[in-house]
Design an enzyme around this catalytic site. Structure first.
Site, PDB file in Angstrom:
ATOM      1  N   SER A 209      66.847  34.065  69.241  1.00 15.47           N
ATOM      2  CA  SER A 209      67.440  35.327  68.790  1.00 15.47           C
ATOM      3  C   SER A 209      68.655  35.669  69.653  1.00 15.47           C
ATOM      4  O   SER A 209      68.595  35.571  70.886  1.00 15.47           O
ATOM      5  CB  SER A 209      66.434  36.469  68.919  1.00 15.47           C
ATOM      6  OG  SER A 209      65.311  36.223  68.123  1.00 15.47           O
TER       7      SER A 209
ATOM      8  N   SER B  45      52.105  34.163  67.164  1.00 13.89           N
ATOM      9  CA  SER B  45      51.689  34.379  65.771  1.00 13.89           C
ATOM     10  C   SER B  45      50.320  35.079  65.727  1.00 13.89           C
ATOM     11  O   SER B  45      49.551  35.026  66.691  1.00 13.89           O
ATOM     12  CB  SER B  45      51.615  33.049  65.018  1.00 13.89           C
ATOM     13  OG  SER B  45      50.443  32.357  65.396  1.00 13.89           O
TER      14      SER B  45
ATOM     15  N   GLN C 260      66.383  34.161  74.799  1.00 18.73           N
ATOM     16  CA  GLN C 260      65.145  33.529  75.293  1.00 18.73           C
ATOM     17  C   GLN C 260      65.029  32.111  74.732  1.00 18.73           C
ATOM     18  O   GLN C 260      64.852  31.940  73.529  1.00 18.73           O
ATOM     19  CB  GLN C 260      63.944  34.367  74.830  1.00 18.73           C
ATOM     20  CG  GLN C 260      62.602  33.774  75.177  1.00 18.73           C
ATOM     21  CD  GLN C 260      61.464  34.467  74.438  1.00 18.73           C
ATOM     22  OE1 GLN C 260      61.703  35.206  73.477  1.00 18.73           O
ATOM     23  NE2 GLN C 260      60.247  34.240  74.859  1.00 18.73           N
ATOM     24  N   GLY C 261      65.087  31.125  75.598  1.00 17.37           N
ATOM     25  CA  GLY C 261      65.039  29.727  75.157  1.00 17.37           C
ATOM     26  C   GLY C 261      63.684  29.097  75.416  1.00 17.37           C
ATOM     27  O   GLY C 261      63.537  28.269  76.327  1.00 17.37           O
ATOM     28  N   TYR C 262      62.698  29.483  74.625  1.00 17.92           N
ATOM     29  CA  TYR C 262      61.365  28.886  74.749  1.00 17.92           C
ATOM     30  C   TYR C 262      61.119  27.888  73.602  1.00 17.92           C
ATOM     31  O   TYR C 262      60.907  26.712  73.827  1.00 17.92           O
ATOM     32  CB  TYR C 262      60.274  29.960  74.669  1.00 17.92           C
ATOM     33  CG  TYR C 262      60.035  30.812  75.896  1.00 17.92           C
ATOM     34  CD1 TYR C 262      60.902  30.827  76.976  1.00 17.92           C
ATOM     35  CD2 TYR C 262      58.908  31.636  75.970  1.00 17.92           C
ATOM     36  CE1 TYR C 262      60.660  31.633  78.085  1.00 17.92           C
ATOM     37  CE2 TYR C 262      58.647  32.438  77.073  1.00 17.92           C
ATOM     38  CZ  TYR C 262      59.530  32.445  78.126  1.00 17.92           C
ATOM     39  OH  TYR C 262      59.280  33.242  79.208  1.00 17.92           O
ATOM     40  N   SER C 263      61.115  28.405  72.342  1.00 17.35           N
ATOM     41  CA  SER C 263      60.654  27.599  71.204  1.00 17.35           C
ATOM     42  C   SER C 263      61.554  26.401  70.946  1.00 17.35           C
ATOM     43  O   SER C 263      62.777  26.459  71.138  1.00 17.35           O
ATOM     44  CB  SER C 263      60.615  28.454  69.938  1.00 17.35           C
ATOM     45  OG  SER C 263      59.810  29.572  70.142  1.00 17.35           O
TER      46      SER C 263
ATOM     47  N   GLU D  67      47.715  34.304  64.116  1.00  8.64           N
ATOM     48  CA  GLU D  67      46.587  33.367  64.242  1.00  8.64           C
ATOM     49  C   GLU D  67      46.300  33.116  65.729  1.00  8.64           C
ATOM     50  O   GLU D  67      45.138  33.097  66.152  1.00  8.64           O
ATOM     51  CB  GLU D  67      46.913  32.035  63.534  1.00  8.64           C
ATOM     52  CG  GLU D  67      46.951  32.115  62.014  1.00  8.64           C
ATOM     53  CD  GLU D  67      48.237  32.743  61.475  1.00  8.64           C
ATOM     54  OE1 GLU D  67      49.225  32.851  62.247  1.00  8.64           O
ATOM     55  OE2 GLU D  67      48.266  33.122  60.292  1.00  8.64           O
TER      56      GLU D  67
ATOM     57  N   GLU E  88      57.007  41.987  77.489  1.00  8.68           N
ATOM     58  CA  GLU E  88      57.678  42.186  76.198  1.00  8.68           C
ATOM     59  C   GLU E  88      57.283  43.497  75.514  1.00  8.68           C
ATOM     60  O   GLU E  88      58.095  44.150  74.883  1.00  8.68           O
ATOM     61  CB  GLU E  88      57.364  40.996  75.292  1.00  8.68           C
ATOM     62  CG  GLU E  88      58.379  40.795  74.197  1.00  8.68           C
ATOM     63  CD  GLU E  88      58.126  39.524  73.389  1.00  8.68           C
ATOM     64  OE1 GLU E  88      57.204  38.766  73.742  1.00  8.68           O
ATOM     65  OE2 GLU E  88      58.837  39.324  72.408  1.00  8.68           O
TER      66      GLU E  88
HETATM   67  C1  LIG Z   1      62.339  36.553  63.932  1.00  4.43           C
HETATM   68  C2  LIG Z   1      61.960  35.554  64.988  1.00  4.43           C
HETATM   69  C3  LIG Z   1      62.606  35.577  66.218  1.00  4.43           C
HETATM   70  C4  LIG Z   1      62.278  34.644  67.210  1.00  4.43           C
HETATM   71  N1  LIG Z   1      62.961  34.677  68.391  1.00  4.43           N
HETATM   72  C5  LIG Z   1      62.715  33.743  69.329  1.00  4.43           C
HETATM   73  C6  LIG Z   1      63.478  33.690  70.537  1.00  4.43           C
HETATM   74  O1  LIG Z   1      64.385  34.498  70.750  1.00  4.43           O
HETATM   75  N2  LIG Z   1      63.220  32.719  71.426  1.00  4.43           N
HETATM   76  C7  LIG Z   1      62.227  31.800  71.238  1.00  4.43           C
HETATM   77  O2  LIG Z   1      62.012  30.977  72.120  1.00  4.43           O
HETATM   78  N3  LIG Z   1      61.482  31.814  70.107  1.00  4.43           N
HETATM   79  C8  LIG Z   1      61.712  32.750  69.145  1.00  4.43           C
HETATM   80  N4  LIG Z   1      60.983  32.770  67.973  1.00  4.43           N
HETATM   81  C9  LIG Z   1      59.993  31.697  67.748  1.00  4.43           C
HETATM   82  C10 LIG Z   1      58.557  32.148  67.792  1.00  4.43           C
HETATM   83  O3  LIG Z   1      58.135  32.396  69.101  1.00  4.43           O
HETATM   84  C11 LIG Z   1      57.733  31.013  67.121  1.00  4.43           C
HETATM   85  O4  LIG Z   1      58.109  30.993  65.760  1.00  4.43           O
HETATM   86  C12 LIG Z   1      56.246  31.235  67.239  1.00  4.43           C
HETATM   87  O5  LIG Z   1      55.823  31.071  68.568  1.00  4.43           O
HETATM   88  C13 LIG Z   1      55.462  30.237  66.334  1.00  4.43           C
HETATM   89  O6  LIG Z   1      55.869  28.942  66.596  1.00  4.43           O
HETATM   90  P1  LIG Z   1      56.353  27.959  65.418  1.00  4.43           P
HETATM   91  O7  LIG Z   1      57.351  28.688  64.578  1.00  4.43           O
HETATM   92  O8  LIG Z   1      56.759  26.684  66.039  1.00  4.43           O
HETATM   93  O9  LIG Z   1      55.082  27.742  64.502  1.00  4.43           O
HETATM   94  P2  LIG Z   1      53.850  26.758  64.810  1.00  4.43           P
HETATM   95  O10 LIG Z   1      53.412  26.932  66.212  1.00  4.43           O
HETATM   96  O11 LIG Z   1      54.212  25.395  64.344  1.00  4.43           O
HETATM   97  O12 LIG Z   1      52.757  27.363  63.861  1.00  4.43           O
HETATM   98  C14 LIG Z   1      52.781  27.169  62.444  1.00  4.43           C
HETATM   99  C15 LIG Z   1      51.564  27.899  61.871  1.00  4.43           C
HETATM  100  O13 LIG Z   1      50.355  27.340  62.412  1.00  4.43           O
HETATM  101  C16 LIG Z   1      49.580  28.335  63.050  1.00  4.43           C
HETATM  102  N5  LIG Z   1      48.962  27.782  64.266  1.00  4.43           N
HETATM  103  C17 LIG Z   1      49.571  27.045  65.238  1.00  4.43           C
HETATM  104  N6  LIG Z   1      48.699  26.739  66.202  1.00  4.43           N
HETATM  105  C18 LIG Z   1      47.507  27.289  65.860  1.00  4.43           C
HETATM  106  C19 LIG Z   1      46.218  27.355  66.463  1.00  4.43           C
HETATM  107  N7  LIG Z   1      46.003  26.779  67.651  1.00  4.43           N
HETATM  108  N8  LIG Z   1      45.258  28.036  65.818  1.00  4.43           N
HETATM  109  C20 LIG Z   1      45.475  28.641  64.615  1.00  4.43           C
HETATM  110  N9  LIG Z   1      46.683  28.626  63.998  1.00  4.43           N
HETATM  111  C21 LIG Z   1      47.680  27.965  64.602  1.00  4.43           C
HETATM  112  C22 LIG Z   1      50.565  29.433  63.421  1.00  4.43           C
HETATM  113  O14 LIG Z   1      49.940  30.690  63.537  1.00  4.43           O
HETATM  114  C23 LIG Z   1      51.534  29.384  62.250  1.00  4.43           C
HETATM  115  O15 LIG Z   1      51.007  30.117  61.164  1.00  4.43           O
HETATM  116  C24 LIG Z   1      61.267  33.681  66.964  1.00  4.43           C
HETATM  117  C25 LIG Z   1      60.621  33.654  65.732  1.00  4.43           C
HETATM  118  C26 LIG Z   1      60.958  34.561  64.747  1.00  4.43           C
HETATM  119  C27 LIG Z   1      60.252  34.486  63.431  1.00  4.43           C
END
Ligand SMILES: Cc1cc2nc3c(=O)[nH]c(=O)nc-3n(C[C@H](O)[C@H](O)[C@H](O)COP(=O)(O)OP(=O)(O)OC[C@H]3O[C@@H](n4cnc5c(N)ncnc54)[C@H](O)[C@@H]3O)c2cc1C
Length: 396
Positions: free
Chosen positions: A169, A375, A134-137, A377, A255
């Site tokens: 992942s 997340s 999955q290529g989102y983040s 939050e 999901e």
């Molecule tokens: C084990 C694992 C597997 C993953 N696999 C994939 C994958 O296969 N494909 C993919 O695309 N992504 C994947 N991800 C990424 C995952 O979707 C992101 O980590 C997640 O969406 C959070 O984005 P970020 O890490 O950029 O954190 P950020 O969005 O930068 O957030 C950082 C912190 O700020 C908080 N925050 C951000 N915005 C707000 C708000 N508006 N209000 C309150 N709090 C806020 C968040 O809750 C977090 O605590 C994976 C992540 C993990 C840990």
């Protein structure tokens, strides 16, 4: 049909026979090297054997049990999907290597893909011969997913992609990736969701570089993925070009599901094993540990009851979100409790002790549980706005 309606419509004997069938199959096919492999923090363990197992599972018709018959599934009722996941977890069958295809992109293609896309991709997903990621983040787009900056432009019959994904992942073993990319600028006055497209991109090509990220557990389950003029065919956009946000959200909606019940069977096993460990180490003499073990049991009972209630009733806003919040906190809690039970050995013991390794991995991996899949939050924000009707958070 809800779980309750299905139970009323399906003779109980048939479901019991079904349970016996899957239990027997798993007993005959889950070999010792596979049992428990590929769990949290162990995603690369015996990968080739788990891939072979996924193909066997598929050949026996279990893998895409929930898919409609016309797409190569069995059209199994929700009740049977729950039974399958319960038995799968109970048998100690290994972590699935094909789950992103089976539970995310497969259902998306069935709902929103073209007939040609369905014919091209569903068989490979159903037989575990093509694996997906999955290529989102991206480094600047996680919770704020509409901020993706990976771009794709049309050149003749191909999309040409440039940009970086992160936390992808299983990208290191995937054949294909579903990518959210910007294919058009945001039209003036429109939301940033416009102009994004959902592209199906082959991973094994010169324009794609996968760089593993080493995690706290020592394993590398996810990766950075770089697209440098990577190419995919013009017709491999799902939905309309520029209309990818709707498709991306639909994928996230697929999901979670009946698999959550199987996950909770695994949680119960973890709790039982932790109680046994606390007896062995003598930690049960500590009133605080006793109380936390009991609370973990109560919370798991509540989680299971809530999950079954959600599956049994028509979906209501926020109920699935509550499940994510409860299970992710539950597993983090059990990891923290395991460290308390192990005492100093949890930190100080060198690798090699199976008990310590197992709980340490769970403790470390479960830090991620409140981050991925949206997340906690963000999930609480959704509940605040959509269920409680609190004022919307200020977003661009
Ligand atoms: C084990 C694992 C597997 C993953 N696999 C994939 C994958 O296969 N494909 C993919 O695309 N992504 C994947 N991800 C990424 C995952 O979707 C992101 O980590 C997640 O969406 C959070 O984005 P970020 O890490 O950029 O954190 P950020 O969005 O930068 O957030 C950082 C912190 O700020 C908080 N925050 C951000 N915005 C707000 C708000 N508006 N209000 C309150 N709090 C806020 C968040 O809750 C977090 O605590 C994976 C992540 C993990 C840990």
């Amino acid at each position: 049909m809800s779980l309750r309606a299905e139970r009323e419509a399906t003779p109980v004997d048939d479901d019991q026979e079904f349970r016996r069938e899957i239990r027997d199959w798993l007993a005959a096919n889950v070999t010792d090297d596979l049992r428990g492999a590929g769990g949290a923090g162990r995603e690369n363990e015996v990968f080739e054997q788990r891939l072979a197992f996924a193909r066997k599972l598929a050949a026996a018709g279990w893998s895409t049990l929930a898919w409609p018959v016309e797409h190569g599934g069995r059209g199994a009722s929700l009740a049977r999907q729950v039974i399958f996941h319960e038995e799968y977890a109970r048998s100690g069958a290994p972590g699935r290597v094909d789950h992103i295809g089976v539970t995310m992109v497969g259902p998306t293609l069935m709902a929103l893909g073209s007939a040609a896309q369905q014919a091209r991709f569903l068989p490979g997903i159903a037989t575990a011969t093509e694996l997906w990621c999955q290529g989102y983040s991206e480094p600047g787009a996680g919770s704020d997913l509409a901020a993706v900056t990976t771009r794709a432009r049309l050149e003749g019959d191909e999309w040409v992609l440039t940009g970086q994904k992160v936390w992808t992942s299983l990208a290191h073993v995937a054949d294909w990736c579903f990518v959210l990319a910007r294919t058009a600028p945001v039209p003036p006055g429109a939301s940033r969701h416009a102009g994004l497209s959902y592209l199906l991109v082959p991973m094994r090509q010169a324009g794609v570089t996968v760089r593993p990220i080493r995690q706290l557990t020592g394993d590398s389950e996810f990766n950075e993925v770089f697209f440098d003029e990577a190419r995919t065919s013009r017709d491999l956009v799902v939905g309309e070009p520029g209309g990818g946000w709707r498709v991306a959200m639909a994928t996230l909606g697929f999901e979670r599901g009946a698999a959550t019940v199987g996950q909770q069977v695994g949680f119960q096993q973890d709790l039982d094993d932790l109680v046994a460990l606390a007896r062995r180490t003598g930690a049960v003499a500590d009133p605080a540990v006793r109380e936390r073990l009991t609370r973990a049991w109560i919370d798991l009972t509540v989680l299971r009851a809530h999950t079954l209630r959600v599956l049994a009733a028509p979906p209501a806003v926020g109920t699935a979100t509550v499940i994510k919040l409860l299970w992710s906190r539950w597993r983090q809690g059990i990891g923290e409790l395991a460290m308390a039970v192990l005492g100093p050995a949890g930190i100080a013991a060198p690798p090699g002790d199976a008990d310590v390794d197992r709980w340490r991995r769970l403790f470390l991996f479960s830090r991620a549980d409140t981050i991925y899949g949206g997340s906690n939050e963000i999930q609480r924000g959704i509940l605040a706005e959509r269920v409680l009707g609190l004022p919307r958070q200020d977003r661009r």
